[in-house]
Design an enzyme around this catalytic site. Structure first.
Site, PDB file in Angstrom:
ATOM      1  N   THR A  72     -15.356  18.570  -2.306  1.00 43.72           N
ATOM      2  CA  THR A  72     -14.373  19.254  -3.150  1.00 43.72           C
ATOM      3  C   THR A  72     -13.675  18.342  -4.170  1.00 43.72           C
ATOM      4  OG1 THR A  72     -13.977  20.878  -1.438  1.00 43.72           O
ATOM      5  CG2 THR A  72     -12.237  20.616  -3.068  1.00 43.72           C
ATOM      6  N   ASN A  93     -13.165  13.395  -0.553  1.00 46.90           N
ATOM      7  CA  ASN A  93     -11.844  13.984  -0.368  1.00 46.90           C
ATOM      8  C   ASN A  93     -10.911  12.897   0.171  1.00 46.90           C
ATOM      9  OD1 ASN A  93     -12.639  16.574  -1.146  1.00 46.90           O
ATOM     10  ND2 ASN A  93     -13.398  17.011   0.917  1.00 46.90           N
ATOM     11  N   ASP A 155      -4.417  21.475  -2.665  1.00 44.36           N
ATOM     12  CA  ASP A 155      -3.743  20.611  -3.646  1.00 44.36           C
ATOM     13  C   ASP A 155      -4.740  19.950  -4.607  1.00 44.36           C
ATOM     14  OD1 ASP A 155      -4.760  18.878  -1.691  1.00 44.36           O
ATOM     15  OD2 ASP A 155      -2.824  17.965  -1.190  1.00 44.36           O
ATOM     16  N   ASP A 298     -14.567  28.510   0.536  1.00 45.68           N
ATOM     17  CA  ASP A 298     -15.013  27.294   1.221  1.00 45.68           C
ATOM     18  C   ASP A 298     -14.566  27.292   2.671  1.00 45.68           C
ATOM     19  OD1 ASP A 298     -16.022  24.409   1.162  1.00 45.68           O
ATOM     20  OD2 ASP A 298     -13.950  24.131   1.817  1.00 45.68           O
ATOM     21  N   HIS A 302     -17.331  27.402   5.689  1.00 42.60           N
ATOM     22  CA  HIS A 302     -17.551  26.379   6.716  1.00 42.60           C
ATOM     23  C   HIS A 302     -17.644  27.023   8.093  1.00 42.60           C
ATOM     24  CE1 HIS A 302     -17.221  22.495   4.748  1.00 42.60           C
ATOM     25  NE2 HIS A 302     -16.281  22.981   3.965  1.00 42.60           N
TER      26      HIS A 302
HETATM   27 ZN    ZN Z   1     -15.063  22.382  -1.981  1.00 45.26          ZN
HETATM   28 ZN    ZN Z   2     -15.941  22.478   2.064  1.00 45.96          ZN
END
Ligand code: ZN
Ligand code: ZN
Length: 547
Positions: A72, A93, A155, A298, A302
């Site tokens: 992401t 991330n 965020d 998302d 998952h």
């Molecule tokens: Zn993502």
């Molecule tokens: Zn993800």
């Protein structure tokens, strides 16, 4: 003579019209969306959501991420910088900070404080992003008169697209159920955000039931509702519709549960419409920019995997959210005054267990502490008493650099030998496709082909690890028989939609190979402004020339 003057006037007028820029750009990112979903769910979409972009805009059908990891933070940074983690620095991330010896998040910034919630996740800014974004360039080109607002549930989904010069970024605080910001942007929430929070929509959704939008018998594009590949929420016997949020919320983190349902998209879509009005976007002399990143696809993806009715329902409902947003843009900004693009920050892998059950290769590769312990134990034979692997992140291993600081004859550790041992050990493990050392990656060119090139473009020499590995197709890091993830260099993770629609965009589609880094330079050419500072992509000429 008079006729001639009129002709000249007409000509000048038309030239001016041709140069007119859109009043507003809306950059939509869907978190975890495959290109394939556009086709698989197409019959269930209305005419004015995704289909409006597909039939009246320009669609790329062969657009890909050109680096790993497909996560992401890196995805959002790459879309808006036209660059890759090697250059923009958002390598994951989270990653391991060698000097601080702690793991750091891509947008965390201890110097900032949350605005709008005391306890919220608001110590956030784009300071780790090393390139300008297209939104920054718009600001720079207009003497900062263009307005830039970024919104998302996550965020990082709000902060990275909005760039360094944004007027504000807002994201959802799942502790309080409010949209918040940080001191990097504002000293207090504007009235329109306060008013929106006061509606307590999140609370309303938490007391609702999530049932399928259409009768469940119509979800023929997905697997059975009661599937062994879906992660159940606490308090349910089977992962099946309907989900009574009111009953499940306490055991499943309240607002954290809400954002795992399509209500997270509903909430963000309403917030986007509030932002349009509250910020008067598209009403000034300069082009404004609103970035909207839908995170819920998302989070639910998952948990349930790409073959679930849950995911199909999320997309059918997101389609209606888009329709409502586009209608709002028509009425508020004017049909011919705005430009929309829609893409995704990565796609997603199948649930590995479902592949195995279908006799297709795939699996779950054990990572994290278990892998580090195994490797450190293996290395004890060669380097007794030394703990070589400090951390692992994003398919990379970080060595404890202190151990290599001295003379290898006295420390007893030779970097080359250690690298060789680990490389061979990893390479022999089931599920590992290729292993690369830092020095091998340094010799690779930015435009190198194959898996190595994918790693090189995602590899930042200051921030990335000492060894990088890529798993075989169908394999994911961690996880179990339920649920899935993304992050690989393979097309199921890299092939995402890129759709442009609106002012200056002609109808069409192209199956030519394009990369995610081509979006930002395309916008630069359309807006006649500088490319972002780290940009490595190329403008999509089919869109610009309308071919
Ligand atoms: Zn993502
Ligand atoms: Zn993800």
């Amino acid at each position: 003579m008079k006729k001639f003057a009129v002709l000249i006037c007409l000509f000048v007028h038309q030239a001016l019209l041709a140069q007119e820029k859109p009043k507003l750009i809306v950059g939509i990112v869907v978190d975890q969306m495959r290109q394939e979903y556009l086709y698989r769910f197409e019959r269930k979409f209305g005419e004015s959501g995704f289909k409006r972009l597909m039939s009246q805009g320009f669609m790329l059908t062969n657009a890909h991420y050109n680096y790993v990891p497909t996560y992401t933070g890196p995805g959002h940074a790459s879309i808006f910088t036209g660059s890759t983690p090697a250059i923009h620095g958002i390598i994951g991330n989270d990653w391991w900070d060698r000097s601080l010896k702690i793991s750091v998040n891509c947008v965390e910034d201890a110097r900032q404080k949350p605005i709008g919630s005391v306890e919220g996740n608001g110590d956030v800014s784009p300071w780790r992003l090393l390139s300008t974004t297209i939104t920054d360039e718009l600001k720079l080109s207009s003497q900062k008169k263009s307005k830039v607002i970024g919104i998302s549930i996550k965020d990082r989904g709000a902060v990275l697209p909005a760039g360094h010069l944004a007027d504000a970024a807002y994201w959802f605080d799942s502790k309080t159920g409010k949209f918040i910001s940080s001191t990097y942007y504002v000293n207090a929430l504007p009235t329109w955000v306060e008013n929106f929070n006061a509606l307590k929509l999140g609370e309303t959704y938490l007391n609702k039931e999530w049932n399928t939008f259409l009768p469940i018998s119509q979800y023929t594009e997905s697997g059975p509702d009661d599937s062994p590949y879906e992660q159940k929420w606490k308090g349910v016997d089977k992962p099946i519709f309907p989900y009574d949020l009111k009953r499940l919320k306490d055991a499943n983190g309240n607002y954290d549960l809400m954002i795992q349902t399509p209500f997270g998209d509903d909430l963000l879509a309403s917030f986007a419409e509030a932002a349009l009005k509250g910020e008067n976007l598209g009403k000034g002399d300069q082009t404004d920019f609103l970035t909207v990143s839908f995170s819920s696809p998302d989070i639910i993806g998952h948990r349930m995997g790409p073959n679930s009715i849950e995911v199909e329902d999320v997309y059918i409902r997101l389609d209606r959210n888009l329709e409502s947003l586009f209608n709002k843009l028509d009425s508020e900004v004017g049909k011919s005054n705005y430009l929309v693009f829609l893409t995704a920050d990565h796609a997603v892998a199948e649930v590995p267990q479902s592949l195995k059950d279908d006799r297709i290769p795939g699996g779950n590769f054990v990572e994290g502490k278990a892998m580090r312990d195994e490797l450190n134990t293996f290395l004890q034979k060669q380097f007794p008493g030394k703990k070589l692997i400090e951390y692992d992140y994003n398919n990379q291993l970080y060595f404890n650099q202190d151990l290599f600081a001295g003379d290898p004859r006295t420390s007893g550790i030779d970097l080359l030998i250690a690298t060789d041992l680990i490389t061979n050990y990893l390479q022999s493990k089931e599920g590992v496709a290729q292993v690369f050392s830092k020095s091998t990656l340094k010799q690779g060119g930015y435009n190198e082909a194959g898996i190595k090139g994918m790693i090189v473009r995602g590899y930042n020499y200051k921030r990335s690890g000492d060894i990088a590995y890529e798993l075989e197709p169908g394999w994911i890091g961690g996880g179990g028989p339920q649920g899935t993830t993304h992050g690989s260099s393979f097309s199921y993770d890299t092939n995402v939609p890129i759709l442009f629609y609106g002012k200056g965009i002609q109808k069409g589609s192209s199956a030519k190979y394009h990369t995610i880094t081509d979006i930002a330079p395309t916008l630069s050419v359309l807006l006649r402004i500088k490319f972002p500072s780290g940009c490595t992509g190329q403008p999509i000429t089919e869109i610009i020339d309308g071919k």
